[in-house]
Scaffold this motif. Sequence first.
Motif, PDB file in Angstrom:
ATOM      1  N   THR A 289       0.839  -1.196   0.000  1.00 11.24           N
ATOM      2  CA  THR A 289       0.000   0.000   0.000  1.00 11.24           C
ATOM      3  C   THR A 289       0.870   1.241   0.000  1.00 11.24           C
ATOM      4  OG1 THR A 289      -0.066   0.038   2.398  1.00 11.24           O
ATOM      5  CG2 THR A 289      -1.873  -1.124   1.297  1.00 11.24           C
ATOM      6  N   GLY A 290       0.250   2.369  -0.185  1.00  9.41           N
ATOM      7  CA  GLY A 290       0.981   3.623  -0.111  1.00  9.41           C
ATOM      8  C   GLY A 290       1.556   4.034  -1.445  1.00  9.41           C
ATOM      9  N   GLY A 291       2.292   5.135  -1.411  1.00  7.67           N
ATOM     10  CA  GLY A 291       2.871   5.671  -2.627  1.00  7.67           C
ATOM     11  C   GLY A 291       4.179   5.006  -2.987  1.00  7.67           C
ATOM     12  N   ALA A 292       4.803   5.555  -4.005  1.00  3.44           N
ATOM     13  CA  ALA A 292       6.089   5.041  -4.480  1.00  3.44           C
ATOM     14  C   ALA A 292       7.173   5.335  -3.453  1.00  3.44           C
ATOM     15  CB  ALA A 292       6.417   5.688  -5.816  1.00  3.44           C
ATOM     16  N   PRO A 293       8.221   4.516  -3.443  1.00  5.57           N
ATOM     17  CA  PRO A 293       9.336   4.784  -2.544  1.00  5.57           C
ATOM     18  C   PRO A 293       9.977   6.134  -2.855  1.00  5.57           C
ATOM     19  CG  PRO A 293       9.537   2.612  -3.556  1.00  5.57           C
ATOM     20  CD  PRO A 293       8.414   3.309  -4.225  1.00  5.57           C
ATOM     21  N   THR A 294      10.530   6.765  -1.839  1.00  5.53           N
ATOM     22  CA  THR A 294      11.177   8.053  -2.064  1.00  5.53           C
ATOM     23  C   THR A 294      12.522   7.841  -2.735  1.00  5.53           C
ATOM     24  OG1 THR A 294      12.148   7.981   0.128  1.00  5.53           O
ATOM     25  CG2 THR A 294      10.057   9.155  -0.100  1.00  5.53           C
ATOM     26  N   GLY A 295      12.996   8.876  -3.396  1.00  4.91           N
ATOM     27  CA  GLY A 295      14.278   8.793  -4.078  1.00  4.91           C
ATOM     28  C   GLY A 295      14.780  10.189  -4.396  1.00  4.91           C
ATOM     29  N   THR A 296      15.828  10.263  -5.167  1.00  4.64           N
ATOM     30  CA  THR A 296      16.394  11.548  -5.580  1.00  4.64           C
ATOM     31  C   THR A 296      15.687  12.034  -6.847  1.00  4.64           C
ATOM     32  OG1 THR A 296      18.073  10.557  -7.008  1.00  4.64           O
ATOM     33  CG2 THR A 296      18.633  10.817  -4.674  1.00  4.64           C
ATOM     34  N   SER A 297      16.114  13.180  -7.346  1.00  2.00           N
ATOM     35  CA  SER A 297      15.516  13.704  -8.576  1.00  2.00           C
ATOM     36  C   SER A 297      15.898  12.859  -9.783  1.00  2.00           C
ATOM     37  CB  SER A 297      15.952  15.155  -8.800  1.00  2.00           C
ATOM     38  OG  SER A 297      17.359  15.222  -8.945  1.00  2.00           O
ATOM     39  N   GLU A 298      16.927  12.028  -9.656  1.00  2.00           N
ATOM     40  CA  GLU A 298      17.370  11.163 -10.751  1.00  2.00           C
ATOM     41  C   GLU A 298      16.779   9.757 -10.678  1.00  2.00           C
ATOM     42  OE1 GLU A 298      19.210  12.335 -13.328  1.00  2.00           O
ATOM     43  OE2 GLU A 298      18.915  14.245 -12.304  1.00  2.00           O
ATOM     44  N   THR A 299      16.060   9.439  -9.598  1.00  2.00           N
ATOM     45  CA  THR A 299      15.470   8.114  -9.439  1.00  2.00           C
ATOM     46  C   THR A 299      14.403   7.898 -10.508  1.00  2.00           C
ATOM     47  OG1 THR A 299      15.857   8.184  -7.066  1.00  2.00           O
ATOM     48  CG2 THR A 299      14.225   6.602  -7.840  1.00  2.00           C
ATOM     49  N   ARG A 300      14.451   6.722 -11.125  1.00  2.00           N
ATOM     50  CA  ARG A 300      13.487   6.403 -12.184  1.00  2.00           C
ATOM     51  C   ARG A 300      12.483   5.392 -11.640  1.00  2.00           C
ATOM     52  NH1 ARG A 300      15.301   8.027 -17.186  1.00  2.00           N
ATOM     53  NH2 ARG A 300      14.281   6.318 -18.266  1.00  2.00           N
ATOM     54  N   TYR A 301      11.202   5.645 -11.894  1.00  2.00           N
ATOM     55  CA  TYR A 301      10.112   4.791 -11.440  1.00  2.00           C
ATOM     56  C   TYR A 301       9.541   4.059 -12.649  1.00  2.00           C
ATOM     57  CZ  TYR A 301      10.607   7.571  -7.266  1.00  2.00           C
ATOM     58  OH  TYR A 301      11.125   8.174  -6.158  1.00  2.00           O
ATOM     59  N   CYS A 302       9.544   2.740 -12.582  1.00  2.00           N
ATOM     60  CA  CYS A 302       9.065   1.924 -13.698  1.00  2.00           C
ATOM     61  C   CYS A 302       7.613   1.525 -13.434  1.00  2.00           C
ATOM     62  CB  CYS A 302       9.932   0.683 -13.853  1.00  2.00           C
ATOM     63  SG  CYS A 302      11.676   1.064 -14.146  1.00  2.00           S
ATOM     64  N   LEU A 303       6.749   1.855 -14.391  1.00  2.00           N
ATOM     65  CA  LEU A 303       5.320   1.568 -14.291  1.00  2.00           C
ATOM     66  C   LEU A 303       4.854   0.800 -15.520  1.00  2.00           C
ATOM     67  CD1 LEU A 303       4.019   5.106 -13.240  1.00  2.00           C
ATOM     68  CD2 LEU A 303       4.398   3.158 -11.743  1.00  2.00           C
TER      69      LEU A 303
ATOM     70  N   ALA B  59       0.735   1.739  -6.542  1.00  2.00           N
ATOM     71  CA  ALA B  59       0.154   0.538  -5.933  1.00  2.00           C
ATOM     72  C   ALA B  59      -0.381  -0.430  -6.979  1.00  2.00           C
ATOM     73  CB  ALA B  59      -0.945   0.923  -4.956  1.00  2.00           C
ATOM     74  N   GLU B  60      -0.920   0.085  -8.056  1.00  2.00           N
ATOM     75  CA  GLU B  60      -1.529  -0.771  -9.075  1.00  2.00           C
ATOM     76  C   GLU B  60      -0.566  -1.106 -10.215  1.00  2.00           C
ATOM     77  OE1 GLU B  60      -5.266  -0.513 -12.124  1.00  2.00           O
ATOM     78  OE2 GLU B  60      -5.453   0.438 -10.171  1.00  2.00           O
ATOM     79  N   ASN B  61       0.302  -0.184 -10.607  1.00  2.00           N
ATOM     80  CA  ASN B  61       1.107  -0.373 -11.810  1.00  2.00           C
ATOM     81  C   ASN B  61       2.609  -0.300 -11.580  1.00  2.00           C
ATOM     82  OD1 ASN B  61      -1.111  -0.591 -13.669  1.00  2.00           O
ATOM     83  ND2 ASN B  61      -1.485   1.557 -13.244  1.00  2.00           N
ATOM     84  N   GLY B  62       3.051  -0.108 -10.337  1.00  2.00           N
ATOM     85  CA  GLY B  62       4.477   0.001 -10.063  1.00  2.00           C
ATOM     86  C   GLY B  62       5.202  -1.323 -10.250  1.00  2.00           C
ATOM     87  N   VAL B  63       6.389  -1.261 -10.825  1.00  2.00           N
ATOM     88  CA  VAL B  63       7.176  -2.472 -11.064  1.00  2.00           C
ATOM     89  C   VAL B  63       8.466  -2.437 -10.272  1.00  2.00           C
ATOM     90  CG1 VAL B  63       8.377  -3.843 -12.801  1.00  2.00           C
ATOM     91  CG2 VAL B  63       6.196  -2.772 -13.350  1.00  2.00           C
ATOM     92  N   ARG B  64       9.265  -1.363 -10.457  1.00  2.00           N
ATOM     93  CA  ARG B  64      10.520  -1.266  -9.725  1.00  2.00           C
ATOM     94  C   ARG B  64      11.030   0.158  -9.737  1.00  2.00           C
ATOM     95  NH1 ARG B  64      15.222  -3.756 -13.610  1.00  2.00           N
ATOM     96  NH2 ARG B  64      14.579  -2.625 -15.458  1.00  2.00           N
ATOM     97  N   VAL B  65      12.060   0.397  -8.933  1.00  2.00           N
ATOM     98  CA  VAL B  65      12.695   1.708  -8.832  1.00  2.00           C
ATOM     99  C   VAL B  65      14.155   1.535  -9.219  1.00  2.00           C
ATOM    100  CG1 VAL B  65      13.367   3.560  -7.259  1.00  2.00           C
ATOM    101  CG2 VAL B  65      11.143   2.461  -7.018  1.00  2.00           C
ATOM    102  N   ILE B  66      14.640   2.430 -10.080  1.00  2.00           N
ATOM    103  CA  ILE B  66      16.046   2.412 -10.476  1.00  2.00           C
ATOM    104  C   ILE B  66      16.688   3.655  -9.883  1.00  2.00           C
ATOM    105  CG2 ILE B  66      17.674   2.447 -12.377  1.00  2.00           C
ATOM    106  CD1 ILE B  66      15.465   1.187 -14.101  1.00  2.00           C
ATOM    107  N   ALA B  67      17.588   3.466  -8.934  1.00  2.00           N
ATOM    108  CA  ALA B  67      18.225   4.598  -8.256  1.00  2.00           C
ATOM    109  C   ALA B  67      19.457   5.057  -8.986  1.00  2.00           C
ATOM    110  CB  ALA B  67      18.587   4.215  -6.826  1.00  2.00           C
TER     111      ALA B  67
END
Length: 81
Positions: free
Chosen positions: A26-40, A73-81
């Motif tokens: 549950t909840g939002g995406a993990p926090t990261g820097t301005s360069e963090t990429r969120y894969c959906l 929560a529904e479409n998140g796959v991974r985070v690339i830091a």
Amino acid sequence: MTLGTLVLALGMMLGTSQLTATIPATGGAPTGTSETRYCLRVDPETGSRVATIQCRTRDEWAALDIDVDREWAENGVRVIA
């Protein structure tokens, strides 16, 4: 190997895969820097049935009017830091 054993083995492998471990329940995406990429996961292109995964920064998703925290929560796959 019987069918039941095969199903059990596949279920155990799925339960321990990295993909299922990277998506929070549950909840939002993990926090990261301005360069963090969120894969959906995104909808398939017109004429295709194959959904794709796109990785972008929060600012790039926002430029497309997509709220990463709401979609994660529904479409998140991974985070690339």
